[in-house]
Scaffold this motif. Structure first.
Motif, PDB file in Angstrom:
ATOM      1  N   GLN A   8       4.925  -0.876   3.427  1.00  0.00           N
ATOM      2  CA  GLN A   8       3.683  -0.578   4.151  1.00  0.00           C
ATOM      3  C   GLN A   8       3.590   0.907   4.483  1.00  0.00           C
ATOM      4  O   GLN A   8       4.529   1.490   5.025  1.00  0.00           O
ATOM      5  CB  GLN A   8       3.626  -1.404   5.449  1.00  0.00           C
ATOM      6  CG  GLN A   8       3.656  -2.903   5.233  1.00  0.00           C
ATOM      7  CD  GLN A   8       2.396  -3.407   4.515  1.00  0.00           C
ATOM      8  OE1 GLN A   8       1.402  -2.683   4.367  1.00  0.00           O
ATOM      9  NE2 GLN A   8       2.428  -4.657   4.065  1.00  0.00           N
ATOM     10  N   LEU A  55      -9.226   3.842   1.103  1.00  0.00           N
ATOM     11  CA  LEU A  55      -9.165   2.428   0.730  1.00  0.00           C
ATOM     12  C   LEU A  55     -10.548   2.010   0.222  1.00  0.00           C
ATOM     13  O   LEU A  55     -11.545   2.217   0.920  1.00  0.00           O
ATOM     14  CB  LEU A  55      -8.747   1.580   1.941  1.00  0.00           C
ATOM     15  CG  LEU A  55      -7.462   2.044   2.626  1.00  0.00           C
ATOM     16  CD1 LEU A  55      -7.128   1.149   3.817  1.00  0.00           C
ATOM     17  CD2 LEU A  55      -6.294   2.058   1.639  1.00  0.00           C
ATOM     18  N   ILE A  91      -6.492   0.462  11.968  1.00  0.00           N
ATOM     19  CA  ILE A  91      -6.521   1.478  10.910  1.00  0.00           C
ATOM     20  C   ILE A  91      -7.477   0.989   9.821  1.00  0.00           C
ATOM     21  O   ILE A  91      -7.327  -0.123   9.316  1.00  0.00           O
ATOM     22  CB  ILE A  91      -5.104   1.641  10.306  1.00  0.00           C
ATOM     23  CG1 ILE A  91      -4.129   2.170  11.361  1.00  0.00           C
ATOM     24  CG2 ILE A  91      -5.145   2.525   9.072  1.00  0.00           C
ATOM     25  CD1 ILE A  91      -2.673   2.181  10.906  1.00  0.00           C
ATOM     26  N   THR A  92      -8.461   1.828   9.486  1.00  0.00           N
ATOM     27  CA  THR A  92      -9.327   1.481   8.351  1.00  0.00           C
ATOM     28  C   THR A  92      -9.228   2.520   7.248  1.00  0.00           C
ATOM     29  O   THR A  92      -9.730   2.325   6.160  1.00  0.00           O
ATOM     30  CB  THR A  92     -10.812   1.458   8.780  1.00  0.00           C
ATOM     31  OG1 THR A  92     -11.125   2.732   9.326  1.00  0.00           O
ATOM     32  CG2 THR A  92     -11.092   0.364   9.781  1.00  0.00           C
ATOM     33  N   GLU A 137       1.947  -2.915  11.539  1.00  0.00           N
ATOM     34  CA  GLU A 137       1.127  -3.534  10.503  1.00  0.00           C
ATOM     35  C   GLU A 137       0.896  -5.013  10.798  1.00  0.00           C
ATOM     36  O   GLU A 137       1.843  -5.774  10.978  1.00  0.00           O
ATOM     37  CB  GLU A 137       1.821  -3.354   9.134  1.00  0.00           C
ATOM     38  CG  GLU A 137       1.055  -3.922   7.950  1.00  0.00           C
ATOM     39  CD  GLU A 137      -0.250  -3.173   7.625  1.00  0.00           C
ATOM     40  OE1 GLU A 137      -0.462  -2.074   8.160  1.00  0.00           O
ATOM     41  OE2 GLU A 137      -1.032  -3.711   6.832  1.00  0.00           O
ATOM     42  N   LYS A 138      -0.364  -5.377  10.873  1.00  0.00           N
ATOM     43  CA  LYS A 138      -0.797  -6.779  11.023  1.00  0.00           C
ATOM     44  C   LYS A 138      -0.001  -7.564  12.077  1.00  0.00           C
ATOM     45  O   LYS A 138       0.645  -8.574  11.770  1.00  0.00           O
ATOM     46  CB  LYS A 138      -0.741  -7.486   9.665  1.00  0.00           C
ATOM     47  CG  LYS A 138      -1.593  -6.785   8.603  1.00  0.00           C
ATOM     48  CD  LYS A 138      -1.891  -7.631   7.410  1.00  0.00           C
ATOM     49  CE  LYS A 138      -2.791  -6.917   6.430  1.00  0.00           C
ATOM     50  NZ  LYS A 138      -2.179  -5.901   5.605  1.00  0.00           N
ATOM     51  N   THR A 179       1.833   1.964   6.813  1.00  0.00           N
ATOM     52  CA  THR A 179       1.842   1.988   8.285  1.00  0.00           C
ATOM     53  C   THR A 179       3.260   2.253   8.805  1.00  0.00           C
ATOM     54  O   THR A 179       3.442   3.017   9.760  1.00  0.00           O
ATOM     55  CB  THR A 179       1.322   0.637   8.836  1.00  0.00           C
ATOM     56  OG1 THR A 179       0.040   0.390   8.251  1.00  0.00           O
ATOM     57  CG2 THR A 179       1.203   0.638  10.348  1.00  0.00           C
ATOM     58  N   TYR A 230      -7.146   8.240   5.212  1.00  0.00           N
ATOM     59  CA  TYR A 230      -5.987   8.933   5.760  1.00  0.00           C
ATOM     60  C   TYR A 230      -6.013  10.373   5.225  1.00  0.00           C
ATOM     61  O   TYR A 230      -6.320  10.575   4.056  1.00  0.00           O
ATOM     62  CB  TYR A 230      -4.678   8.311   5.276  1.00  0.00           C
ATOM     63  CG  TYR A 230      -4.506   6.815   5.469  1.00  0.00           C
ATOM     64  CD1 TYR A 230      -5.218   5.905   4.697  1.00  0.00           C
ATOM     65  CD2 TYR A 230      -3.574   6.316   6.372  1.00  0.00           C
ATOM     66  CE1 TYR A 230      -5.028   4.524   4.849  1.00  0.00           C
ATOM     67  CE2 TYR A 230      -3.376   4.944   6.530  1.00  0.00           C
ATOM     68  CZ  TYR A 230      -4.109   4.062   5.767  1.00  0.00           C
ATOM     69  OH  TYR A 230      -3.922   2.702   5.909  1.00  0.00           O
ATOM     70  N   LEU A 265       0.829  -1.209   0.000  1.00  0.00           N
ATOM     71  CA  LEU A 265       0.000   0.000   0.000  1.00  0.00           C
ATOM     72  C   LEU A 265       0.868   1.267   0.000  1.00  0.00           C
ATOM     73  O   LEU A 265       0.551   2.252  -0.666  1.00  0.00           O
ATOM     74  CB  LEU A 265      -0.919  -0.032   1.228  1.00  0.00           C
ATOM     75  CG  LEU A 265      -1.882   1.138   1.399  1.00  0.00           C
ATOM     76  CD1 LEU A 265      -2.794   1.299   0.184  1.00  0.00           C
ATOM     77  CD2 LEU A 265      -2.719   0.959   2.671  1.00  0.00           C
ATOM     78  N   TYR A 319      -5.092  -6.092  10.365  1.00  0.00           N
ATOM     79  CA  TYR A 319      -5.057  -4.627  10.221  1.00  0.00           C
ATOM     80  C   TYR A 319      -3.726  -4.020  10.659  1.00  0.00           C
ATOM     81  O   TYR A 319      -2.948  -4.653  11.367  1.00  0.00           O
ATOM     82  CB  TYR A 319      -6.131  -4.001  11.118  1.00  0.00           C
ATOM     83  CG  TYR A 319      -7.550  -4.336  10.749  1.00  0.00           C
ATOM     84  CD1 TYR A 319      -8.233  -3.589   9.796  1.00  0.00           C
ATOM     85  CD2 TYR A 319      -8.218  -5.386  11.374  1.00  0.00           C
ATOM     86  CE1 TYR A 319      -9.551  -3.877   9.471  1.00  0.00           C
ATOM     87  CE2 TYR A 319      -9.544  -5.676  11.057  1.00  0.00           C
ATOM     88  CZ  TYR A 319     -10.199  -4.923  10.099  1.00  0.00           C
ATOM     89  OH  TYR A 319     -11.503  -5.210   9.781  1.00  0.00           O
ATOM     90  N   GLY A 320      -3.550  -2.733  10.304  1.00  0.00           N
ATOM     91  CA  GLY A 320      -2.564  -1.913  10.979  1.00  0.00           C
ATOM     92  C   GLY A 320      -3.182  -1.552  12.326  1.00  0.00           C
ATOM     93  O   GLY A 320      -4.350  -1.181  12.391  1.00  0.00           O
TER      94      GLY A 320
HETATM   95  C1  G1P Z   1      -4.368  -2.111   4.525  1.00  0.00           C
HETATM   96  C2  G1P Z   1      -3.420  -1.398   5.501  1.00  0.00           C
HETATM   97  C3  G1P Z   1      -3.779  -1.739   6.933  1.00  0.00           C
HETATM   98  C4  G1P Z   1      -5.235  -1.423   7.186  1.00  0.00           C
HETATM   99  C5  G1P Z   1      -6.128  -2.158   6.167  1.00  0.00           C
HETATM  100  C6  G1P Z   1      -7.575  -1.740   6.314  1.00  0.00           C
HETATM  101  O1  G1P Z   1      -4.105  -3.496   4.585  1.00  0.00           O
HETATM  102  O2  G1P Z   1      -2.081  -1.766   5.206  1.00  0.00           O
HETATM  103  O3  G1P Z   1      -2.970  -1.008   7.823  1.00  0.00           O
HETATM  104  O4  G1P Z   1      -5.594  -1.786   8.497  1.00  0.00           O
HETATM  105  O5  G1P Z   1      -5.724  -1.856   4.823  1.00  0.00           O
HETATM  106  O6  G1P Z   1      -8.394  -2.495   5.490  1.00  0.00           O
HETATM  107  P1  G1P Z   1      -4.692  -4.509   3.460  1.00  0.00           P
HETATM  108  O7  G1P Z   1      -6.111  -4.799   3.865  1.00  0.00           O
HETATM  109  O8  G1P Z   1      -4.579  -3.820   2.155  1.00  0.00           O
HETATM  110  O9  G1P Z   1      -3.814  -5.718   3.558  1.00  0.00           O
END
Ligand code: G1P
Length: 288
Positions: A228, A129, A202-203, A189-190, A230, A206, A109, A169-170
């Motif tokens: 990342q 997102l 984090i959703t 992150e995750k 994050t 931003y 991301l 998630y982050g």
């Molecule tokens: C991304 C971000 C993550 C966030 C998430 C929300 O991850 O890297 O920090 O919590 O979106 O949906 P992804 O879902 O693309 O792996």
């Protein structure tokens, strides 16, 4: 804070929706009468955004086409007197200025957002997102923009999630701040549940300023071997105050089948033309 540009990363493969997304981008799977991504763009526009920057990948140009003109279709609808459809089609191309950049490989991301650097230029911007539709009184981005204004700095949309979901998630570490905000002190992150600093996820969206691009450019691959955002924002939070804004409203994850069904029902019930008959039909179905 005047934020006119929003980056929407759409380069992902959409594997959680296969086979529906084998030949069409997941962002174009419909929620009631329009593609999921149009709901996202409309709520960005409602929050004051004037330019959308898609970060796209090969084979998904249908997303840009959706927001472009289609002169033949418009002429046909007009000549047949299909006024409402004509208006809907014209509205789609007039929603916002649309720019598009490419992410040549799925490198994360942070990497996706970095591709938008030149088009974003030197002004604050949003990152949205597209997997999540928020259905509430105020768009999620408008909520974050208000918080950015109040705190005079970057803001990230956050929500509480069950402990067993933190690895998706982050996750932020945060201090009390206001009724709807937290001051973010760290983020990861995750994380596995035993390493998660909280259950605040984090959703997005931003709200960021261009200084973040240098931080992303200096970020090494992290979780999943990807660059990342994050990790870059973690650095930012060490340099200046970064806040989290609790997102109010129902969250619908249109990146997976259950969320898609829920989004169609939720938005369908609110649709002026379909709502009433859908409600009656659902009652019958449930009674069965
Ligand atoms: C991304 C971000 C993550 C966030 C998430 C929300 O991850 O890297 O920090 O919590 O979106 O949906 P992804 O879902 O693309 O792996």
């Amino acid at each position: 804070m005047k934020v006119k540009k929003a980056v929407i990363p759409v380069a992902g493969l959409g594997t959680r929706l296969l086979p529906a997304t084998k030949a069409i981008p997941k962002e174009l799977v419909p929620v009631v009468s329009k593609p999921a991504v149009q709901w996202v763009v409309e709520s960005a526009v409602e929050s004051g955004i004037e330019e959308i920057i898609f970060v796209n990948s090969a084979g998904k140009q249908a997303i840009e086409d959706h927001f472009d003109g289609n002169a033949e279709l418009e002429r046909t609808l007009e000549s047949k007197g299909k006024t409402a459809l004509h208006e809907a089609v014209v509205k789609t191309r007039n929603l916002a200025k649309v720019a598009s950049v490419r992410q040549h490989a799925p490198l994360g991301l942070g990497h996706a957002v970095l591709q938008a650097r030149q088009v974003v230029g030197d002004a604050p911007f949003a990152v949205i997102l597209p997997d999540e539709l928020v259905c509430g009184e105020k768009p999620a981005l408008a909520q974050c923009l208000e918080a950015a204004e109040a705190t005079d700095g970057p803001v990230i949309g956050i929500v509480e999630v069950p402990k067993e979901d933190v690895f998706r998630y982050g996750i932020v570490a945060a201090e009390e701040h206001g009724e709807t905000t937290r001051r973010i002190t760290d983020m990861v992150e995750k994380p596995p549940v035993e390493e998660a600093p909280s259950n605040l996820a984090i959703t997005g969206p931003y709200v960021l300023s261009p200084e973040v691009f240098d931080l992303i450019a200096a970020t090494e691959p992290g979780s999943g071997g990807e660059i990342q955002i994050t990790d870059a924002l973690r650095q930012l939070a060490q340099q200046r105050p970064v806040h989290g804004r609790f997102i109010e409203g129902a969250r619908l994850d249109v990146g997976q089948p259950m969320g898609f069904v829920q989004a169609n029902v939720t938005m369908g019930l609110q649709d002026p033309e379909l709502g009433e008959s859908l409600r009656a039909w659902l009652k019958e179905m449930v009674a069965d």
